[in-house]
Scaffold this active site. Sequence first.
Site, PDB file in Angstrom:
ATOM      1  CG  ASP A  46      -2.025  -1.113   0.986  1.00 50.06           C
ATOM      2  OD1 ASP A  46      -1.902  -2.161   1.632  1.00 50.06           O
ATOM      3  OD2 ASP A  46      -2.940  -0.927   0.172  1.00 50.06           O
ATOM      4  CE1 TYR A  50     -10.184  -4.100   4.900  1.00 50.71           C
ATOM      5  CE2 TYR A  50      -8.946  -5.143   3.152  1.00 50.71           C
ATOM      6  CZ  TYR A  50      -9.762  -5.239   4.258  1.00 50.71           C
ATOM      7  OH  TYR A  50     -10.138  -6.474   4.710  1.00 50.71           O
TER       8      TYR A  50
END
Lengths: 658, 658
Positions: free
Chosen positions: B303, B387
Amino acid sequence: MVHPFDPVSDKEIQLTSQLIKDAAKGPEKPHFIQIDRLDPPKKDMLKYLEAEKSGKSLPRIPRVTYVYYYLGLQFYKALVNVTYGHIITNQKQPKGVQGPLIAEDIEEIEKLATSHPIVKAEIAKLKLPSYVKVVCDPWMNGTDGVEDRLLIQCYMYLANAHHSESNHYSLPLKFSPVFECLTKEFVRMDYLPSGVDEACINDTEPWTEFPFVEYHPDLNGETIKPLKPLIVQQPEGPSFEVDGQKIEWQGWEFRVVPNCREGFAIYDIHFKGRSVIYRLSLCEMTVPYGDPRAPFHRKQAFDLGDAGFGATGNSLALGCDCLGVIKYMDCRRVNTAGESVLIPNTVCLHEQDGGLLYKHTNYRTGVPVIARRREFVVQTIATVANYEYMVNIIFDQAGEIRIHVRATGILSTMPLDRDVTVPWGTNVGPRVLASYHQHMLSFRIDPAVDGYENTVVFDDVVRMKKDPKLNPYNVGFVTERTVVDKPGYVEQSPFTNRSYKIINENKINPISKKPVAYKIMMPARQMLLAGEESYNNKRAQFATQQLWVTKYQDNELYAAGEFTNQSQTDTGLGVWAKRRENVRNDDPVVWATLGFTHVPRVEDFPVMPVEAHEISLVPFGFFDKNPALDVPQSSQSFNKSQYFPESSSKDSCCKSSL
Amino acid sequence: MVHPFDPVSDKEIQLTSQLIKDAAKGPEKPHFIQIDRLDPPKKDMLKYLEAEKSGKSLPRIPRVTYVYYYLGLQFYKALVNVTYGHIITNQKQPKGVQGPLIAEDIEEIEKLATSHPIVKAEIAKLKLPSYVKVVCDPWMNGTDGVEDRLLIQCYMYLANAHHSESNHYSLPLKFSPVFECLTKEFVRMDYLPSGVDEACINDTEPWTEFPFVEYHPDLNGETIKPLKPLIVQQPEGPSFEVDGQKIEWQGWEFRVVPNCREGFAIYDIHFKGRSVIYRLSLCEMTVPYGDPRAPFHRKQAFDLGDAGFGATGNSLALGCDCLGVIKYMDCRRVNTAGESVLIPNTVCLHEQDGGLLYKHTNYRTGVPVIARRREFVVQTIATVANYEYMVNIIFDQAGEIRIHVRATGILSTMPLDRDVTVPWGTNVGPRVLASYHQHMLSFRIDPAVDGYENTVVFDDVVRMKKDPKLNPYNVGFVTERTVVDKPGYVEQSPFTNRSYKIINENKINPISKKPVAYKIMMPARQMLLAGEESYNNKRAQFATQQLWVTKYQDNELYAAGEFTNQSQTDTGLGVWAKRRENVRNDDPVVWATLGFTHVPRVEDFPVMPVEAHEISLVPFGFFDKNPALDVPQSSQSFNKSQYFPESSSKDSCCKSSL
């Protein structure tokens, strides 16, 4: 109308003690130790709760109290029907079985420990200046073999005589008188080792001054740091309702009931109309110390069984212990004379903000969906001599129950000779030793996950085998489930991410197609360090494993058994978990050991910043989606936050200049 | 004046991209990916900080930026001196090395994924009604072998066409086009398995209606629960001061600096005038999935390295993301054209109440000493497609730094055939699979515990051997210390209560007589599950162990290496931790892996209640006593709490009646 779960009342305590006094025919008066309400039989209660839910007429369940008392040196336990006013049973306890300690006895011993001639003679050798006083911390004796007398070990300290809040724990003395608790007779004087082994014992010599380490603001010599108020306002009032012991809040319904042994228990917990737990409480805590030298090897407190978390509960004060709008509940205990003693405000109930509950920002539109986590807290704080324990049971809007424990207060300290360090403790002040120790708490969870027929399972997450067809890239992992069908314990296994669950095999979640469940989340921890053959270990079997399962039986409430004071052996889980019974799809009880090894820091003295530990209970395929979608969105109109005043930022005008 | 730690400015971004544009002589224009400030060399910075502290004249440290860009399909990295305006280095990267993804490319691919003729033909087979639209979630490709092209895997979903916030994750489709990220060329159509193995692939058939599972309040069908406001007021303002990036609060001083890769880093952390940490940040996160079926075996996001936590940072909103008085900081990123893009308010800073910090009640007098824990929070929230991650660095008044992470947002879902369940995932909606996965975060701690010469050690708590003289009762336990003198990792050992510490061997605490230290508290966790020979494992060595130590070198900032997108191997800890160097009493860097295995719950859908995890850094014999004795006592005059209105309690008049 009184509810079967309601706490014991003044009248019930008084009726109980009167009946026991009336029954005591001999010359000795009963010396009362504890009176409280007995939990009603579960079988009867389930019918009661069923009737309550469906609005039918309620079955009458007689109120029963238990009472612990001494006649002379003989310890008794009786059960009293306080609805009809008669003694049900009244039993002499076997030799060696002792009751918990009670404040009145402790106070007397404390006074004796500085006024008894033998101790006074020892104190005289210290040649203390007038500004120094002697203070005593009475300790339960613990065990190192058969001892029929109920003993108190008095650890002795010095403190500033001119201030009542001087920290005596910073000046431990090297002698320790032992008294018999009931007769108050002097038993012996122990001399404490203050060097690297048991043999380093010195004669009591004149005291030479060294610094007090004080915590009270009057004495600690600190300049108070400026801090601006942060005020929690609930202008429209709280979001919870109270009806006697019953609480309703954000879909939760339960009864909070103070008691003198556990602090409080929470009964009949429902969320969104579905049952989750029948009864939840901290049921025992033991604190064994790792200092091997006599008499410290006997330092092992059972804070509930030897003392009681309600009986030692703090009277919580508005604006000090919690913020916002606070509801308080009281605890009642008996004194040695048999009278009811009110301990006001031992339990507080309130809401708090718990940060964000969920958020998702759609990156395509920039639109967030965002809800804050409002929490409902049931809190008690007990002072067991030196230590404070805060027990918070915290409910959130997504079906989670968090058991949050904070340890604070003051380390139990022992004397050290100058320049000595020992491998089982930390020097936390000049010549002050805080020995390593463990705090082992047992939380008893009597589950009711969508009904009373439950099963305990544990799931491990494991790598899939390499398989050219199904797992050719060797990245797969799956869960493996094991069912607990007999009482016993489950071993910890953090590296397979082992998680414990309470499931209801009779209710299948329509989405997951698996039984509905609540998951118990707790990190892997070191359990009891005391060796298997030690009394510390034999007395506290519960502390040797993290999770235990037993089959429900009435009156099996306390992990180390009913009577822990000077116990030789565990009469709780050590016995119940060995029964060969079925617990699958039956009525299992789960006992979760929240344990932590406390290697003291210098920073833990003279008062310890909280160390927090948690167990979480979360719905796991209990609902068919996130149950908190009905929580209002977090918004400025509701929360009324403020921007930081930028003018006070010295260079806010030239931010990001090159 | 600009500080060497200050974030990159608009001018610096523009100057950097202009210099690169000017240097690009060929026909292709630079396609920019990332520009940010390079950390100044530590050697120079230590001199600067020293001068700053002592008020001497400050050495000039040139500001340097790094820039990632493509010329055609070739990836470049350059360093630019933006103080003097010249390119320092400008290097073609080896074949296969790719830069992170950038919003503009992703947006274009997203549009293509529903407009490209081949995909449109596939969509046509669904025969969708007009109220249903197709949505695409572009994913990094991951790796399963050499792939020189920069690819995007488009996972496809259906959503309600009439509402922009409809939850497409509840209706995953079974085809997945793959595009080249830079050329935007169609590469191939993948058909997704939707049964128990890779072979269960169906032709695209007309869509038959089944329910949407929505989270947005407009759509989710829920009645909002009444909840009364809980307002945090700071009538006298906050207790912190801001000067550019510098924060001062309750004895703490540090600089908070947003950046586009890590979200933010905190530099030069001091407490009570003593240094603790030179630089602290989340430095990488990988999220590997456990679904073994192609193409899901390639689902492994980095990420930070593949996207960037600042670049995907939420613009936090007053009254929504935090309560009280809030200071915001912004992030800047470059767009593909080389222009600076402001992302406002990606970092918020504020105070919060953290419950009690310490309490002790003297049971003899009933007098409590009680202080509340005020906390200072530095927060960022990133949205990486589905997310959300909240990273909070929380400071308290007792010298503790807590790294608090909350995962929320939406599960990345995949299609399932009717009535199918699989062992590597949870059915979270009708025909919706959420595969098991792991979130493995690396926090980089560049320590400065009372200076820059530090040592990493770990302590185990172990039973003493039985010894008739020293440990006759078998209750003793002691700590054993191991020094880390070479780079590498430390194995977890929860059952010896293993704790990691950063110590300064040159500074001995006068009380404990041991080196001053900060302790790193983190529970034992399952680490990366992907098999050793898998790419998921080879690319993320950091995630295989909880604690790593390397010797500091400039520009070694990211646990999995600088370039993670489609990487074949870890170029971070996997390399640096193998160097045979001394790290004892030298300049070690600590990398702490905060990992959790996420076995999705039905309750995690359609938006997930936060799952929180923490690492704590606490002083351990750093101070000579509790450093928070200077905190004001908790009092009602300061906190202004309120009693619960008893009149609303229906039977408050007859409490405890028998």
